[in-house]
Motif scaffolding. Sequence first.
Motif, PDB file in Angstrom:
ATOM      1  N   ARG A 141     162.022  91.551  42.827  1.00 44.79           N
ATOM      2  CA  ARG A 141     161.540  92.882  42.442  1.00 44.79           C
ATOM      3  C   ARG A 141     161.882  93.241  41.005  1.00 44.79           C
ATOM      4  N   ARG A 142     163.066  92.777  40.538  1.00 41.85           N
ATOM      5  CA  ARG A 142     163.541  93.239  39.227  1.00 41.85           C
ATOM      6  C   ARG A 142     163.418  92.132  38.182  1.00 41.85           C
ATOM      7  N   ARG A 143     162.523  92.358  37.219  1.00 46.82           N
ATOM      8  CA  ARG A 143     162.259  91.350  36.191  1.00 46.82           C
ATOM      9  C   ARG A 143     163.538  90.979  35.432  1.00 46.82           C
ATOM     10  N   ASP A 162     157.041  92.564  44.711  1.00 47.80           N
ATOM     11  CA  ASP A 162     157.595  92.882  46.026  1.00 47.80           C
ATOM     12  C   ASP A 162     156.957  91.949  47.068  1.00 47.80           C
ATOM     13  N   VAL A 163     157.782  91.316  47.906  1.00 43.14           N
ATOM     14  CA  VAL A 163     157.221  90.377  48.894  1.00 43.14           C
ATOM     15  C   VAL A 163     156.389  91.084  49.962  1.00 43.14           C
ATOM     16  N   ARG A 164     156.425  92.423  49.951  1.00 39.79           N
ATOM     17  CA  ARG A 164     155.570  93.153  50.889  1.00 39.79           C
ATOM     18  C   ARG A 164     154.110  93.145  50.455  1.00 39.79           C
ATOM     19  N   GLU A 165     153.857  92.734  49.222  1.00 39.84           N
ATOM     20  CA  GLU A 165     152.484  92.762  48.706  1.00 39.84           C
ATOM     21  C   GLU A 165     151.860  91.373  48.773  1.00 39.84           C
ATOM     22  N   ASN A 181     163.664  83.852  50.900  1.00 35.41           N
ATOM     23  CA  ASN A 181     165.048  84.327  50.852  1.00 35.41           C
ATOM     24  C   ASN A 181     165.166  85.844  50.706  1.00 35.41           C
ATOM     25  N   ALA A 182     164.121  86.508  50.206  1.00 40.09           N
ATOM     26  CA  ALA A 182     164.208  87.943  49.924  1.00 40.09           C
ATOM     27  C   ALA A 182     164.500  88.740  51.191  1.00 40.09           C
ATOM     28  N   ALA A 183     165.420  89.679  51.090  1.00 41.94           N
ATOM     29  CA  ALA A 183     165.740  90.555  52.220  1.00 41.94           C
ATOM     30  C   ALA A 183     166.636  91.682  51.739  1.00 41.94           C
ATOM     31  N   ASN A 207     163.548  78.954  55.388  1.00 43.31           N
ATOM     32  CA  ASN A 207     163.715  80.395  55.534  1.00 43.31           C
ATOM     33  C   ASN A 207     165.200  80.742  55.602  1.00 43.31           C
ATOM     34  N   VAL A 208     165.605  81.721  54.817  1.00 44.14           N
ATOM     35  CA  VAL A 208     167.004  82.159  54.881  1.00 44.14           C
ATOM     36  C   VAL A 208     167.077  83.293  55.889  1.00 44.14           C
ATOM     37  N   THR A 209     167.696  83.031  57.042  1.00 37.54           N
ATOM     38  CA  THR A 209     167.812  84.073  58.064  1.00 37.54           C
ATOM     39  C   THR A 209     169.249  84.590  58.048  1.00 37.54           C
ATOM     40  N   ALA A 244     164.574  91.347  62.933  1.00 35.68           N
ATOM     41  CA  ALA A 244     163.711  90.692  61.939  1.00 35.68           C
ATOM     42  C   ALA A 244     164.167  89.255  61.699  1.00 35.68           C
ATOM     43  N   LYS A 245     165.469  89.039  61.609  1.00 36.60           N
ATOM     44  CA  LYS A 245     165.984  87.680  61.366  1.00 36.60           C
ATOM     45  C   LYS A 245     165.734  86.776  62.583  1.00 36.60           C
ATOM     46  N   ALA A 246     165.901  87.333  63.785  1.00 38.36           N
ATOM     47  CA  ALA A 246     165.611  86.542  64.992  1.00 38.36           C
ATOM     48  C   ALA A 246     164.136  86.150  65.018  1.00 38.36           C
ATOM     49  N   PHE A 279     179.113  85.556  56.525  1.00 38.90           N
ATOM     50  CA  PHE A 279     179.493  86.421  55.398  1.00 38.90           C
ATOM     51  C   PHE A 279     179.464  85.617  54.101  1.00 38.90           C
ATOM     52  N   VAL A 280     178.709  86.100  53.132  1.00 34.93           N
ATOM     53  CA  VAL A 280     178.623  85.417  51.830  1.00 34.93           C
ATOM     54  C   VAL A 280     178.822  86.454  50.730  1.00 34.93           C
ATOM     55  N   ASP A 281     179.569  86.060  49.713  1.00 38.38           N
ATOM     56  CA  ASP A 281     179.921  86.978  48.624  1.00 38.38           C
ATOM     57  C   ASP A 281     178.743  87.144  47.657  1.00 38.38           C
TER      58      ASP A 281
HETATM   59  N1  LIG Z   1     175.303  87.903  51.818  1.00 42.59           N
HETATM   60  C1  LIG Z   1     175.429  87.717  53.115  1.00 42.59           C
HETATM   61  O1  LIG Z   1     176.534  87.916  53.674  1.00 42.59           O
HETATM   62  C2  LIG Z   1     174.269  87.216  53.950  1.00 42.59           C
HETATM   63  C3  LIG Z   1     174.522  86.881  55.270  1.00 42.59           C
HETATM   64  C4  LIG Z   1     173.477  86.427  56.059  1.00 42.59           C
HETATM   65  C5  LIG Z   1     172.216  86.290  55.524  1.00 42.59           C
HETATM   66  N2  LIG Z   1     171.989  86.629  54.227  1.00 42.59           N
HETATM   67  C6  LIG Z   1     170.623  86.478  53.732  1.00 42.59           C
HETATM   68  O2  LIG Z   1     170.628  85.762  52.530  1.00 42.59           O
HETATM   69  C7  LIG Z   1     169.460  86.113  51.772  1.00 42.59           C
HETATM   70  C8  LIG Z   1     169.858  86.421  50.357  1.00 42.59           C
HETATM   71  O3  LIG Z   1     170.690  87.568  50.329  1.00 42.59           O
HETATM   72  P1  LIG Z   1     171.945  87.696  49.363  1.00 42.59           P
HETATM   73  O4  LIG Z   1     173.156  87.714  50.196  1.00 42.59           O
HETATM   74  O5  LIG Z   1     171.833  86.716  48.270  1.00 42.59           O
HETATM   75  O6  LIG Z   1     171.775  89.200  48.849  1.00 42.59           O
HETATM   76  P2  LIG Z   1     171.053  89.766  47.555  1.00 42.59           P
HETATM   77  O7  LIG Z   1     170.880  91.210  47.804  1.00 42.59           O
HETATM   78  O8  LIG Z   1     171.794  89.326  46.351  1.00 42.59           O
HETATM   79  O9  LIG Z   1     169.650  88.997  47.558  1.00 42.59           O
HETATM   80  C9  LIG Z   1     168.474  89.486  48.145  1.00 42.59           C
HETATM   81  C10 LIG Z   1     167.406  89.486  47.075  1.00 42.59           C
HETATM   82  O10 LIG Z   1     166.159  89.837  47.675  1.00 42.59           O
HETATM   83  C11 LIG Z   1     165.516  90.751  46.807  1.00 42.59           C
HETATM   84  N3  LIG Z   1     164.584  91.570  47.570  1.00 42.59           N
HETATM   85  C12 LIG Z   1     164.868  92.493  48.519  1.00 42.59           C
HETATM   86  N4  LIG Z   1     163.746  93.078  48.958  1.00 42.59           N
HETATM   87  C13 LIG Z   1     162.731  92.507  48.279  1.00 42.59           C
HETATM   88  C14 LIG Z   1     161.339  92.694  48.277  1.00 42.59           C
HETATM   89  N5  LIG Z   1     160.767  93.614  49.068  1.00 42.59           N
HETATM   90  N6  LIG Z   1     160.572  91.940  47.453  1.00 42.59           N
HETATM   91  C15 LIG Z   1     161.142  91.028  46.623  1.00 42.59           C
HETATM   92  N7  LIG Z   1     162.476  90.811  46.573  1.00 42.59           N
HETATM   93  C16 LIG Z   1     163.253  91.544  47.389  1.00 42.59           C
HETATM   94  C17 LIG Z   1     166.647  91.595  46.223  1.00 42.59           C
HETATM   95  O11 LIG Z   1     166.247  92.261  45.036  1.00 42.59           O
HETATM   96  C18 LIG Z   1     167.704  90.522  45.979  1.00 42.59           C
HETATM   97  O12 LIG Z   1     167.574  89.928  44.717  1.00 42.59           O
HETATM   98  C19 LIG Z   1     168.811  87.272  52.512  1.00 42.59           C
HETATM   99  O13 LIG Z   1     167.739  86.797  53.283  1.00 42.59           O
HETATM  100  C20 LIG Z   1     169.921  87.775  53.404  1.00 42.59           C
HETATM  101  O14 LIG Z   1     169.423  88.443  54.541  1.00 42.59           O
HETATM  102  C21 LIG Z   1     172.987  87.090  53.419  1.00 42.59           C
END
Ligand SMILES: NC(=O)c1ccc[n+]([C@@H]2O[C@H](COP(=O)([O-])OP(=O)(O)OC[C@H]3O[C@@H](n4cnc5c(N)ncnc54)[C@H](O)[C@@H]3O)[C@@H](O)[C@H]2O)c1
Length: 257
Positions: free
Chosen positions: A38-40, A62-65, A89-91, A139-141, A158-160, A187-189
């Motif tokens: 989303r953010r350039r 936006d991945v919704r588009e 991966n977006a979420a 797919n990153v769930t 949604a993830k399931a 859990f990921v930092d």
């Molecule tokens: N961090 C965790 O503990 C964790 C745990 C389990 C799963 N995940 C999954 O890992 C993936 C990456 O997350 P992360 O931890 O790196 O967090 P993050 O917030 O750094 O990364 C998510 C990215 O998705 C982008 N995004 C969100 N909505 C969007 C949209 N509508 N269109 C385009 N981009 C969009 C955000 O701007 C962000 O850059 C996600 O799918 C998340 O659900 C993360």
Amino acid sequence: MSLLKDQVAIITGAGTGIGAATAVRFAREGASLVLVGRRREKLDEVVARIGQSARVSVVPGDVREQKVSEEAVRTADERFGRLDVLVNNAAFMRAVSFIEVDFDAWRQMLDVILFGCVRFSREAARLMIAKGIAGRIVNVTSIHGTQAEAGASSYGAAKAAVNQFTRCMTVELAPHNIRTNAVAPGFVDTPMSWADGVCELETEFFIEQYVRRRRIPMARAGRPEEVAAAILFLASEESSYVNGHVLTVDGGLTCAF
Ligand SMILES: NC(=O)c1ccc[n+]([C@@H]2O[C@H](COP(=O)([O-])OP(=O)(O)OC[C@H]3O[C@@H](n4cnc5c(N)ncnc54)[C@H](O)[C@@H]3O)[C@@H](O)[C@H]2O)c1
């Protein structure tokens, strides 16, 4: 190592966290990249981290588009001439009880996490099939796709759904030589660990429960690079006989109770 030499990959949500770490790792492994987010300015930071070592295009959006998924795939095709790997991966995550959450919020969650994945997978698979490319979709769930936590109903559902969509794609795309797998982090930092200015991983609750009491057997959160390594495995020929799998990357959190 050059596990993705001469390959082309699209990564969504690539501006931060796991997506950014995956972009950096893929570039190091020889891939050309199309980064979506989303953010350039965040995408540009990742491009700067990669430097001259790889060819990178950014598609802010936006991945919704639907048009964003079309533009990303078109960019891969027109600039690099092919598409080998898609990483969905977006979420985003918002903790709220399902009793409180309104349907607009539910729809938004599903639109980003599930339909975003469906849109990009469909566009990518169409190009891979048209070009006869033995592609991979990763797919990153999340462990939320299998484990329940209060406040995570829409995110977890949604993830399931993406876990199951991954398996459904596997049977439909295998005849086209395309493999589909998922990575489910614990859990990921990353920035996702922050809410209202507080990092969940630094709270007394997290440290007591998950570190001192070792509910995470490895007694620590994961690093984005450790998830990127698992994504790389599923995106490369190193996983040539792995298909329809959800690979948990959680330091052992979900193997115990
Ligand atoms: N961090 C965790 O503990 C964790 C745990 C389990 C799963 N995940 C999954 O890992 C993936 C990456 O997350 P992360 O931890 O790196 O967090 P993050 O917030 O750094 O990364 C998510 C990215 O998705 C982008 N995004 C969100 N909505 C969007 C949209 N509508 N269109 C385009 N981009 C969009 C955000 O701007 C962000 O850059 C996600 O799918 C998340 O659900 C993360």
